[in-house]
Design a protein around this motif. Structure first.
Motif, PDB file in Angstrom:
ATOM      1  N   LYS A   1      -1.819 103.318  94.787  1.00 61.62           N
ATOM      2  CA  LYS A   1      -2.264 102.104  94.605  1.00 61.62           C
ATOM      3  C   LYS A   1      -0.662 101.150  94.338  1.00 61.62           C
ATOM      4  CE  LYS A   1      -4.672  98.378  91.744  1.00 61.62           C
ATOM      5  NZ  LYS A   1      -5.780  98.259  90.887  1.00 61.62           N
ATOM      6  N   GLU A   2      -0.017 101.914  93.425  1.00 56.91           N
ATOM      7  CA  GLU A   2       1.395 101.155  93.242  1.00 56.91           C
ATOM      8  C   GLU A   2       2.386 101.425  94.225  1.00 56.91           C
ATOM      9  OE1 GLU A   2       3.115  98.558  90.940  1.00 56.91           O
ATOM     10  OE2 GLU A   2       1.538  99.546  90.177  1.00 56.91           O
ATOM     11  N   TYR A   3       2.353 102.496  95.268  1.00 56.16           N
ATOM     12  CA  TYR A   3       3.055 102.379  96.306  1.00 56.16           C
ATOM     13  C   TYR A   3       2.912 101.389  97.143  1.00 56.16           C
ATOM     14  CZ  TYR A   3       5.181 106.909  95.115  1.00 56.16           C
ATOM     15  OH  TYR A   3       6.121 107.906  94.615  1.00 56.16           O
ATOM     16  N   GLN A   4       1.419 101.157  97.245  1.00 56.63           N
ATOM     17  CA  GLN A   4       1.061 100.051  98.111  1.00 56.63           C
ATOM     18  C   GLN A   4       1.535  98.609  97.633  1.00 56.63           C
ATOM     19  OE1 GLN A   4      -3.155 100.887  98.075  1.00 56.63           O
ATOM     20  NE2 GLN A   4      -3.186 102.081 100.154  1.00 56.63           N
ATOM     21  N   HIS A   5       1.492  98.499  96.217  1.00 52.01           N
ATOM     22  CA  HIS A   5       1.874  97.357  95.719  1.00 52.01           C
ATOM     23  C   HIS A   5       3.464  96.951  95.921  1.00 52.01           C
ATOM     24  CE1 HIS A   5       3.628  95.062  91.981  1.00 52.01           C
ATOM     25  NE2 HIS A   5       2.822  93.976  92.830  1.00 52.01           N
ATOM     26  N   TYR A   6       3.965  98.175  95.894  1.00 53.83           N
ATOM     27  CA  TYR A   6       5.554  98.096  96.013  1.00 53.83           C
ATOM     28  C   TYR A   6       5.828  97.589  97.395  1.00 53.83           C
ATOM     29  CZ  TYR A   6      10.332  99.802  97.125  1.00 53.83           C
ATOM     30  OH  TYR A   6      11.354  99.811  97.669  1.00 53.83           O
ATOM     31  N   LEU A   7       5.115  98.240  98.400  1.00 48.40           N
ATOM     32  CA  LEU A   7       5.518  97.912  99.858  1.00 48.40           C
ATOM     33  C   LEU A   7       5.081  96.172 100.080  1.00 48.40           C
ATOM     34  CD1 LEU A   7       3.979 101.152 101.566  1.00 48.40           C
ATOM     35  CD2 LEU A   7       6.300 100.200 101.654  1.00 48.40           C
ATOM     36  N   THR A   8       4.338  95.857  99.266  1.00 50.54           N
ATOM     37  CA  THR A   8       4.052  94.162  99.568  1.00 50.54           C
ATOM     38  C   THR A   8       5.391  93.366  98.810  1.00 50.54           C
ATOM     39  OG1 THR A   8       2.903  93.975  97.425  1.00 50.54           O
ATOM     40  CG2 THR A   8       1.437  94.547  99.209  1.00 50.54           C
ATOM     41  N   LEU A   9       5.885  94.097  97.955  1.00 47.91           N
ATOM     42  CA  LEU A   9       7.315  93.478  97.403  1.00 47.91           C
ATOM     43  C   LEU A   9       8.526  93.652  98.413  1.00 47.91           C
ATOM     44  CD1 LEU A   9       6.595  94.510  93.782  1.00 47.91           C
ATOM     45  CD2 LEU A   9       6.073  92.341  95.028  1.00 47.91           C
ATOM     46  N   GLU A  10       8.553  94.884  98.961  1.00 46.21           N
ATOM     47  CA  GLU A  10       9.708  95.321  99.530  1.00 46.21           C
ATOM     48  C   GLU A  10       9.529  95.071 101.090  1.00 46.21           C
ATOM     49  OE1 GLU A  10      13.019  95.537 100.682  1.00 46.21           O
ATOM     50  OE2 GLU A  10      13.199  96.715  98.691  1.00 46.21           O
ATOM     51  N   ASN A  11      10.217  94.260 101.645  1.00 45.25           N
ATOM     52  CA  ASN A  11      10.095  93.887 103.023  1.00 45.25           C
ATOM     53  C   ASN A  11      11.582  93.899 103.852  1.00 45.25           C
ATOM     54  OD1 ASN A  11      10.719  91.444 102.173  1.00 45.25           O
ATOM     55  ND2 ASN A  11       8.801  90.605 102.601  1.00 45.25           N
ATOM     56  N   GLU A  12      12.561  94.182 103.169  1.00 52.86           N
ATOM     57  CA  GLU A  12      13.808  93.901 103.805  1.00 52.86           C
ATOM     58  C   GLU A  12      14.520  95.342 103.912  1.00 52.86           C
ATOM     59  OE1 GLU A  12      15.672  91.454 100.948  1.00 52.86           O
ATOM     60  OE2 GLU A  12      14.611  89.703 101.288  1.00 52.86           O
ATOM     61  N   ASN A  13      14.347  96.442 102.992  1.00 53.87           N
ATOM     62  CA  ASN A  13      15.159  97.583 103.216  1.00 53.87           C
ATOM     63  C   ASN A  13      14.282  98.683 103.723  1.00 53.87           C
ATOM     64  OD1 ASN A  13      16.536 100.141 102.561  1.00 53.87           O
ATOM     65  ND2 ASN A  13      17.788  98.977 100.997  1.00 53.87           N
ATOM     66  N   PRO A  14      14.356  99.112 105.026  1.00 52.63           N
ATOM     67  CA  PRO A  14      13.738 100.046 105.790  1.00 52.63           C
ATOM     68  C   PRO A  14      13.641 101.495 105.267  1.00 52.63           C
ATOM     69  CG  PRO A  14      15.272  98.936 107.185  1.00 52.63           C
ATOM     70  CD  PRO A  14      15.465  98.443 105.973  1.00 52.63           C
ATOM     71  N   ASP A  15      14.821 101.685 104.586  1.00 51.99           N
ATOM     72  CA  ASP A  15      14.987 103.167 103.926  1.00 51.99           C
ATOM     73  C   ASP A  15      14.215 103.273 102.633  1.00 51.99           C
ATOM     74  OD1 ASP A  15      16.930 103.936 105.793  1.00 51.99           O
ATOM     75  OD2 ASP A  15      18.362 103.574 104.602  1.00 51.99           O
ATOM     76  N   LYS A  16      14.197 102.266 102.103  1.00 47.17           N
ATOM     77  CA  LYS A  16      13.513 102.238 100.812  1.00 47.17           C
ATOM     78  C   LYS A  16      11.867 101.839 101.133  1.00 47.17           C
ATOM     79  CE  LYS A  16      16.787 100.036  97.556  1.00 47.17           C
ATOM     80  NZ  LYS A  16      17.246  98.844  96.570  1.00 47.17           N
ATOM     81  N   MET A  17      11.678 101.279 101.990  1.00 44.64           N
ATOM     82  CA  MET A  17      10.138 101.463 102.598  1.00 44.64           C
ATOM     83  C   MET A  17       9.638 102.776 103.158  1.00 44.64           C
ATOM     84  SD  MET A  17      10.277  97.630 104.244  1.00 44.64           S
ATOM     85  CE  MET A  17       8.586  97.541 105.293  1.00 44.64           C
TER      86      MET A  17
END
Length: 265
Positions: free
Chosen positions: A78-94
């Motif tokens: 659930k928290e990884y999914q939340h993080y992916l709603t925040l991070e949309n700029e860095n492909p490596d971190k996504m």
């Protein structure tokens, strides 16, 4: 009036800066606890940071990793999914978040299988069907695919994806062939019961052999999964060692800089 507006604006900026400072402090404290493997304390600090700033990418990603370390698989996903709603700029971190999510689904699948083997069946209880476990494998596969779309050079994720795909294929072959064998055995048993008891005994031996072969296939799939999980755990240990080495080097460099500054002074 202008003076009042200025004071209000100044007060708002001061409060905002103070809140940001508290968020950064909570994240640093959480990172220290995480590196010391005090995951419960780290979880509390990251949640504190998110309470102060729900859009903190660092706090969200680190909190997901903390849930993972505590084997709180659903919370981690659930928290990884939340993080992916925040991070949309860095492909490596996504990509890293998707890869970690794939590992989490795989761990969840392994844990469910272990629980099913340990829990005895109650009277009238049906054995657990593999559908839910297979779904976790498929979710793991899709997460790895998403990670590779963002970072095609991630060889570790590529290997994990290949192993999971092989496990899914083995299960599909096992389910497809097992049902046909069972029906054929039932037909043979009915005919041989009418004809010859000796042939029935021979069929029973054949069934035992087929069952042993199926168990061997299951064992191979289980061994593949265990090897993969061990590889993931070893990679996590290596990453932690690299982090500790980098921090030690950073402290050493700071000490050298301080000595130089003192000397120049």
């Amino acid at each position: 009036m202008k003076k009042i507006i200025f004071i209000t604006l100044f007060t708002f900026i001061a409060v905002s800066l103070s809140a940001q400072k508290e968020v950064r402090k909570a994240i640093r404290t959480g990172n220290s606890a995480y590196n010391e493997q005090r995951y419960g304390a780290a979880e509390a600090e990251y949640n504190k940071a998110l309470d102060g700033n729900a859009g903190s990418k660092e706090a969200s990603f680190n909190l997901a990793n903390t849930y993972y370390r505590q084997q709180k698989w659903d919370d981690a996903i659930k928290e990884y999914q939340h993080y992916l709603t925040l991070e949309n700029e860095n492909p490596d971190k996504m990509s890293a978040a998707w890869s970690n999510m794939g590992n989490t689904f795989l761990k969840k699948k392994a844990n469910e299988k272990g629980q099913a083997q340990q829990a005895p069946l109650q009277p009238g209880q049906q054995p657990e069907q593999p559908k839910q476990q297979e779904d976790n494998l498929k979710l793991s596969m899709e997460a790895y695919k998403n990670a590779l779309r963002l970072n095609p050079k991630d060889d570790e994720t590529r290997y994990n994806l290949a192993v999971v795909q092989k496990m899914i294929q083995d299960r599909q072959n096992e389910d497809g062939g097992g049902g046909q064998d069972k029906n054929q055995d039932q037909d043979k048993d009915q005919k041989q019961d009418q004809k010859d008891q000796q042939n029935q005994n021979n069929d029973q031996k054949k069934d035992q052999k087929d069952q042993q072969n199926q168990q061997n296939q299951n064992q191979m799939s289980q061994e593949n999964m265990q090897q993969m999980l061990q590889a993931i755990e070893q990679d996590e240990k290596n990453t932690q060692q690299r982090v500790n080495q980098a921090k030690a080097q950073e402290r050493k460099q700071k000490n050298e800089n301080n000595r130089k500054q003192n000397k120049d002074w």
